[in-house]
Write a protein that holds these residues in place. Structure first.
Motif, mmCIF file in Angstrom:
data_model
loop_
_atom_site.group_PDB
_atom_site.id
_atom_site.type_symbol
_atom_site.label_atom_id
_atom_site.label_comp_id
_atom_site.label_asym_id
_atom_site.label_seq_id
_atom_site.Cartn_x
_atom_site.Cartn_y
_atom_site.Cartn_z
ATOM 1 N N GLU A 54 0.842 -1.202 0.147
ATOM 2 C CA GLU A 54 -0.163 -0.033 -0.052
ATOM 3 C C GLU A 54 0.759 1.280 -0.049
ATOM 4 O O GLU A 54 0.693 2.081 -0.635
ATOM 5 C CB GLU A 54 -0.997 -0.101 0.995
ATOM 6 C CG GLU A 54 -1.994 -0.826 1.218
ATOM 7 C CD GLU A 54 -1.386 -2.472 1.500
ATOM 8 O OE1 GLU A 54 -0.548 -2.552 2.277
ATOM 9 O OE2 GLU A 54 -2.179 -3.511 1.116
ATOM 10 N N GLU A 55 1.922 1.319 0.794
ATOM 11 C CA GLU A 55 2.831 2.305 0.757
ATOM 12 C C GLU A 55 3.593 2.511 -0.605
ATOM 13 O O GLU A 55 3.613 3.619 -1.024
ATOM 14 C CB GLU A 55 3.929 2.436 1.934
ATOM 15 C CG GLU A 55 3.185 2.472 3.287
ATOM 16 C CD GLU A 55 4.296 1.969 4.421
ATOM 17 O OE1 GLU A 55 4.440 2.602 5.684
ATOM 18 O OE2 GLU A 55 5.073 0.916 4.073
ATOM 19 N N LYS A 56 3.984 1.355 -0.838
ATOM 20 C CA LYS A 56 4.826 1.648 -2.426
ATOM 21 C C LYS A 56 3.768 1.983 -3.605
ATOM 22 O O LYS A 56 4.115 2.677 -4.453
ATOM 23 C CB LYS A 56 5.114 0.211 -2.752
ATOM 24 C CG LYS A 56 6.363 -0.199 -1.977
ATOM 25 C CD LYS A 56 6.728 -1.648 -2.416
ATOM 26 C CE LYS A 56 7.937 -2.154 -1.655
ATOM 27 N NZ LYS A 56 8.563 -3.415 -2.275
ATOM 28 N N THR A 57 2.495 1.621 -3.494
ATOM 29 C CA THR A 57 1.573 1.890 -4.459
ATOM 30 C C THR A 57 1.135 3.449 -4.318
ATOM 31 O O THR A 57 1.033 4.134 -5.503
ATOM 32 C CB THR A 57 0.243 0.947 -4.434
ATOM 33 O OG1 THR A 57 0.695 -0.379 -4.463
ATOM 34 C CG2 THR A 57 -0.734 1.337 -5.406
ATOM 35 N N ASP A 58 0.888 3.948 -3.116
ATOM 36 C CA ASP A 58 0.479 5.351 -2.892
ATOM 37 C C ASP A 58 1.655 6.228 -3.402
ATOM 38 O O ASP A 58 1.501 7.219 -4.085
ATOM 39 C CB ASP A 58 0.316 5.398 -1.477
ATOM 40 C CG ASP A 58 -0.252 6.885 -1.021
ATOM 41 O OD1 ASP A 58 -0.893 7.548 -1.695
ATOM 42 O OD2 ASP A 58 0.297 7.561 -0.107
ATOM 43 N N ILE A 59 2.879 6.184 -3.089
ATOM 44 C CA ILE A 59 3.953 6.775 -3.439
ATOM 45 C C ILE A 59 4.179 6.620 -4.790
ATOM 46 O O ILE A 59 4.342 7.629 -5.455
ATOM 47 C CB ILE A 59 5.549 6.618 -2.501
ATOM 48 C CG1 ILE A 59 5.127 6.721 -1.023
ATOM 49 C CG2 ILE A 59 6.491 7.514 -2.995
ATOM 50 C CD1 ILE A 59 4.743 8.058 -0.560
ATOM 51 N N GLY A 61 2.308 5.898 -7.085
ATOM 52 C CA GLY A 61 0.967 6.610 -7.749
ATOM 53 C C GLY A 61 1.248 8.143 -7.751
ATOM 54 O O GLY A 61 0.911 8.798 -8.806
ATOM 55 N N GLN A 62 1.598 8.636 -6.831
ATOM 56 C CA GLN A 62 2.030 10.293 -6.727
ATOM 57 C C GLN A 62 3.267 10.569 -7.631
ATOM 58 O O GLN A 62 2.863 11.677 -8.443
ATOM 59 C CB GLN A 62 2.158 10.451 -5.193
ATOM 60 C CG GLN A 62 1.023 10.367 -4.403
ATOM 61 C CD GLN A 62 1.478 10.838 -2.880
ATOM 62 O OE1 GLN A 62 2.559 11.648 -2.801
ATOM 63 N NE2 GLN A 62 1.004 10.178 -1.887
ATOM 64 N N LEU A 78 1.479 0.192 -11.671
ATOM 65 C CA LEU A 78 0.691 0.061 -10.275
ATOM 66 C C LEU A 78 0.389 -1.633 -10.150
ATOM 67 O O LEU A 78 0.466 -2.167 -9.014
ATOM 68 C CB LEU A 78 -0.524 0.680 -10.381
ATOM 69 C CG LEU A 78 -0.230 2.299 -10.117
ATOM 70 C CD1 LEU A 78 -1.369 3.110 -10.490
ATOM 71 C CD2 LEU A 78 0.588 2.667 -8.866
ATOM 72 N N THR A 81 3.443 -3.487 -8.991
ATOM 73 C CA THR A 81 3.700 -2.902 -7.448
ATOM 74 C C THR A 81 2.772 -3.952 -6.734
ATOM 75 O O THR A 81 3.149 -4.496 -5.669
ATOM 76 C CB THR A 81 3.416 -1.619 -7.168
ATOM 77 O OG1 THR A 81 4.395 -0.775 -7.938
ATOM 78 C CG2 THR A 81 3.607 -1.016 -5.782
ATOM 79 N N GLN A 82 1.443 -3.951 -6.918
ATOM 80 C CA GLN A 82 0.391 -4.762 -6.454
ATOM 81 C C GLN A 82 0.849 -6.288 -6.345
ATOM 82 O O GLN A 82 0.517 -6.927 -5.364
ATOM 83 C CB GLN A 82 -0.963 -4.418 -6.841
ATOM 84 C CG GLN A 82 -1.327 -3.099 -6.572
ATOM 85 C CD GLN A 82 -2.475 -2.548 -7.384
ATOM 86 O OE1 GLN A 82 -3.123 -3.339 -8.277
ATOM 87 N NE2 GLN A 82 -3.231 -1.405 -7.031
#
Length: 115
Positions: A54-59, A61-62, A78, A81-82
């Motif tokens: 979740e942290e990897k996906t969030d950063i 994505g930004q 993405l 990453t998931q």
């Protein structure tokens, strides 16, 4: 060896999809690689298992949201990453560059000398 085969399969898939949609996938992945190489913290986040998906996906994505990447490339990154396969990105990038060079007509060979 197994990871290399998996990376090659991903690279072939993303390269073919890019060809079909007229996306310069090699250029987009090069752009992301440059961003990763410029920021050690971002590289650590992506490639070490210290952080959650979740942290990897969030950063990620930004970061890719601020880049001029196609929707297909964003979705691919993405997804990787998931699926906890983002660590294969350097090998996928290398394979895509080789495919792009081959498409452009660059030749590979071995230079042998007299000795």
């Amino acid at each position: 060896m197994k990871e290399q085969k998996i990376a090659r399969a991903y690279a072939q898939s993303i390269f073919q999809l890019g060809e079909e949609q007229n996306i310069k996938i090699a250029d987009e992945l090069t752009q992301l690689t440059e961003v990763i190489n410029e920021n050690n913290d971002f590289e650590t986040l992506l490639f070490l298992d210290v952080f959650t998906v979740e942290e990897k996906t969030d950063i990620l994505g930004q970061v890719i949201g601020k880049m001029n990447l196609s929707a297909m490339t964003k979705s691919f990154l993405l997804f990787m990453t998931q699926e906890k396969r983002i660590n294969l990105f350097p090998m996928i990038y290398k394979e895509v560059i080789v495919m792009d060079d081959h498409k452009k007509g660059f030749l590979r060979g071995t230079i042998e000398g007299a000795s």
